[in-house]
Write a protein that holds these residues in place. Structure first.
Motif, short mmCIF file in Angstrom:
data_model
loop_
_atom_site.label_atom_id
_atom_site.label_comp_id
_atom_site.label_asym_id
_atom_site.label_seq_id
_atom_site.Cartn_x
_atom_site.Cartn_y
_atom_site.Cartn_z
N TYR A 8 0.87 -1.18 0.00
CA TYR A 8 0.00 0.00 0.00
C TYR A 8 0.91 1.22 0.00
O TYR A 8 1.75 1.38 0.89
N ILE A 67 -1.73 0.67 -5.02
CA ILE A 67 -1.99 -0.48 -4.16
C ILE A 67 -1.89 -1.72 -5.03
O ILE A 67 -2.36 -1.72 -6.18
N LEU A 163 -7.01 -7.48 -2.32
CA LEU A 163 -6.93 -6.13 -2.88
C LEU A 163 -8.32 -5.63 -3.26
O LEU A 163 -9.03 -6.29 -4.03
N LYS A 167 -8.09 -0.28 -0.69
CA LYS A 167 -7.44 -0.84 0.50
C LYS A 167 -6.75 -2.16 0.21
O LYS A 167 -7.07 -2.86 -0.77
N LEU A 168 -5.79 -2.46 1.07
CA LEU A 168 -5.08 -3.73 1.06
C LEU A 168 -5.43 -4.46 2.36
O LEU A 168 -5.39 -3.87 3.44
N ASP A 218 -5.53 1.19 4.75
CA ASP A 218 -6.15 2.17 3.85
C ASP A 218 -5.53 3.53 4.10
O ASP A 218 -4.46 3.63 4.73
#
Length: 448
Positions: A8, A67, A163, A167-168, A218
Motif C-alpha cells: 500500500y 496499491i 486487494l 485498501k489492502l 487504507d
C-alpha cells in the motif's frame, strides 16, 4: 508452497511488486501474477512461468496503481494450469476484488460442491477461488465481517492478501500455519510471506501478522482485527527446515540460525568419524556449518549448484525432479575423491534425490558417504500446502531407517530427533505444526 506480497503506497507499486516477487521466487516457480489498483479499477497480469519471464517492461508499465498484490505459485490443490494462476479476481457488489493465497484448505472440495449446488460456476480448479467467492458472497460493504464469516467456514492453512480498489487486506488462519509478515518503508505498508521483500525495498519489519488476525490498510493507516477466540499457534516447522530463505525470520525464529543449530544438535545426537562435512545446497549449508563447527571436522563444498535451476522438490512431476537433480547439483571431484564424507541435507521425502546424490558422490571417488538429516523422518502427508498427498510417496512411511539407508546407498543415516528440533527453535514442540513427522494435525484433515 506459494508466496504472497502486498504493498500500500502513494506511488506506483508495480515495479516494487516485481522486485519483491523475485525475492520470493523460491516459494513457487510455476506461475506469477500481479494485480494493482489506481483507486478506481483493478488491473492484473498473470501467467505461467518465472517472475522474470512473466513480466515484460510493458506489463509493469500497464499495471499502474498505488496499491497492489503479487503471487508466485506452485500447485497443490488444482494442479498446474493457466487458469489457476493468481491473483484471482472477482466482483463483490459491483466492486472488483483480487486475492492471493498461500496454503491449502482441507474442506474446499465439500465447500465447492455446496457452492456449485447453489449455482456458482467456478473459473478454476484451485481452493483459493472458494475463499474468494465466500468473501464476495458475504461482502456487504464491511470487508472485515465478510472475512470473519468466511474464516468460520474454511478449514486449513491460509495466509492471504486481498486487494480492493481503496485498501489492502491481509489475514492469516487461526493457527498461523503459513507465515505472513507486516512491514513498513516510509509511508508504505508491505505484507509478505517472508521478510526479504520488505528489506530489499529498504523497509523494516514491524511484526508478524498474528494467527487469526485481519489487517486492513487504507488511507487512515493499518488497522488490526482479531478473532474472538484464538488458537495456540502451530507454525509450519518445514518453513524453517526447508522452504524459507536463510535470511527469513518468521514468528521470531531465524531460518539460518535454526538450521545451523540443527547441525550442531545432529553432531551431538549422531556423531560420525569422517574427513569432511559437505552440505546439499542451499538449505543444507547452515546445518553443515553447524555440524562442522561442533565437531571440528572441516567443512567442504563437495556439490556445485547450478544457480539457474530451481528447487527440485517443487517440480511438478517425479521425472522432472530426477532430471533437475542432475542439472542442479554436480560433485566436485577434487574435493570428495578418496574422502570419507558426511552429507547434510534438510529432509528425505521420496528418497530419489538422496539416492542419486550418493551414487554420484561415489562415482566421483568418495570412499564413504554418511547422511545426516536436519528433520525427523517425513512419515505423513501434508494437507496444508506441501505436495505430499499420499503416504505411498513418502519413503519414511514405508521403510525403517535402516531400510532407507540401504535404499539410498548411504554408509549410515540419522535424523534429528523431535526434541532436537524443538531445541533448535528454542520453543516447545507444540508451538510448531509437525504433522508431517508425527501425524499430529492441528486441523483434522477428515473434518467432514
Amino acid at each position: 508452497m506459494c508466496g504472497v506480497l502486498g504493498i500500500y503506497s502513494k506511488e506506483d507499486v508495480s515495479r516494487k511488486l516485481f522486485y519483491g516477487l523475485n525475492s520470493l521466487q523460491h516459494r513457487g516457480q510455476e506461475s506469477a501474477g500481479i494485480a494493482t489498483s489506481n483507486g478506481e479499477e483493478l488491473k492484473r497480469h498473470r501467467t505461467m512461468g518465472l517472475v522474470q519471464d512473466v513480466f515484460k517492461e510493458s506489463d509493469i508499465n500497464m499495471l499502474e496503481g498505488s496499491i497492489g498484490i503479487g503471487h508466485v505459485r506452485y500447485s497443490t490443490a488444482g494442479g498446474a494450469h493457466e487458469f489457476n494462476t493468481q491473483p484471482l479476481m472477482g466482483f463483490a457488489r459491483g466492486e472488483m476484488v483480487a486475492l492471493g493465497h498461500n496454503g491449502n484448505l482441507i474442506n474446499y472440495q465439500i465447500l465447492r460442491t455446496r457452492l456449485e449446488e447453489d449455482g456458482m460456476m467456478f473459473q478454476s480448479t484451485n481452493d483459493s477461488e472458494v475463499i474468494l467467492y465466500l468473501i464476495t458472497r458475504y461482502y456487504n460493504g464491511d470487508i472485515v465481517e465478510a472475512i470473519r464469516t468466511t474464516m468460520k467456514l474454511i478449514e486449513g492453512a491460509y495466509s492471504i492478501t486481498l486487494l480492493l480498489k481503496d485498501k489492502l487486506v491481509a489475514f492469516r488462519d487461526p493457527y498461523g500455519i503459513r507465515p505472513l509478515v507486516l512491514g513498513r518503508e516510509g509511508d508504505d505498508y508491505i505484507v509478505s510471506s517472508e521478510n526479504a521483500p520488505i528489506e530489499i525495498m529498504g523497509g523494516e519489519v514491524i511484526r508478524d501478522v498474528e494467527p487469526g488476525e485481519i489487517v486492513v490498510i487504507d488511507d487512515t493507516g493499518a488497522h488490526s482485527y482479531k478473532l474472538d477466540e484464538g488458537e495456540t499457534p502451530r507454525n509450519c516447522v518445514f518453513e524453517y527446515v526447508y522452504f524459507a530463505r536463510n535470511d527469513a525470520t518468521l514468528d521470531g525464529i531465524n531460518a539460518y540460525t535454526f538450521r545451523r543449530r540443527c547441525g550442531e544438535i545432529l553432531w551431538e545426537e549422531s556423531p560420525c568419524d569422517v574427513d569432511l562435512v559437505i552440505p546439499v545446497p542451499d538449505s543444507g549449508i547452515p546445518s553443515a556449518i553447524g555440524y562442522s563447527q561442533a565437531s571440528g571436522i572441516p567443512f567442504g563444498e563437495g556439490l556445485v549448484k547450478n544457480r539457474y535451476m530451481g528447487r527440485t522438490f517443487i517440480k511438478p512431476t517425479q521425472q522432472e525432479r530426477e532430471i533437475a537433480v542432475k542439472l542442479k547439483l554436480n560433485p566436485l571431484i577434487d574435493v570428495v575423491k578418496d574422502k570419507r564424507i558426511v552429507l547434510l541435507d534438510d529432509s528425505i521425502v521420496r528418497g530419489t534425490t538422496s539416492r542419486k546424490l550418493i551414487d554420484r558422490l561415489r562415482d566421483a571417488g568418495a570412499k564413504e558417504v554418511h547422511m545426516r538429516i536436519t528433520s525427523p523422518p517425513v512419515c505423513h502427508p501434508c494437507y496444508y500446502g506441501i505436495d505430499t498427498p499420499s503416504r505411498k510417496n513418502l519413503i519414511a512411511a514405508n521403510q525403517s531407517v535402516e531400510e532407507m539407508r540401504e535404499n539410498i546407498g548411504a554408509d549410515s543415516l540419522s535424523f534429528i530427533s523431535m526434541d532436537g528440533l524443538a531445541e533448535a527453535g528454542k520453543k516447545d514442540i507444540d508451538h510448531f505444526c509437525t504433522a508431517c513427522f508425527d501425524g499430529n494435525y492441528p486441523v483434522d484433515p477428515i473434518i467432514i
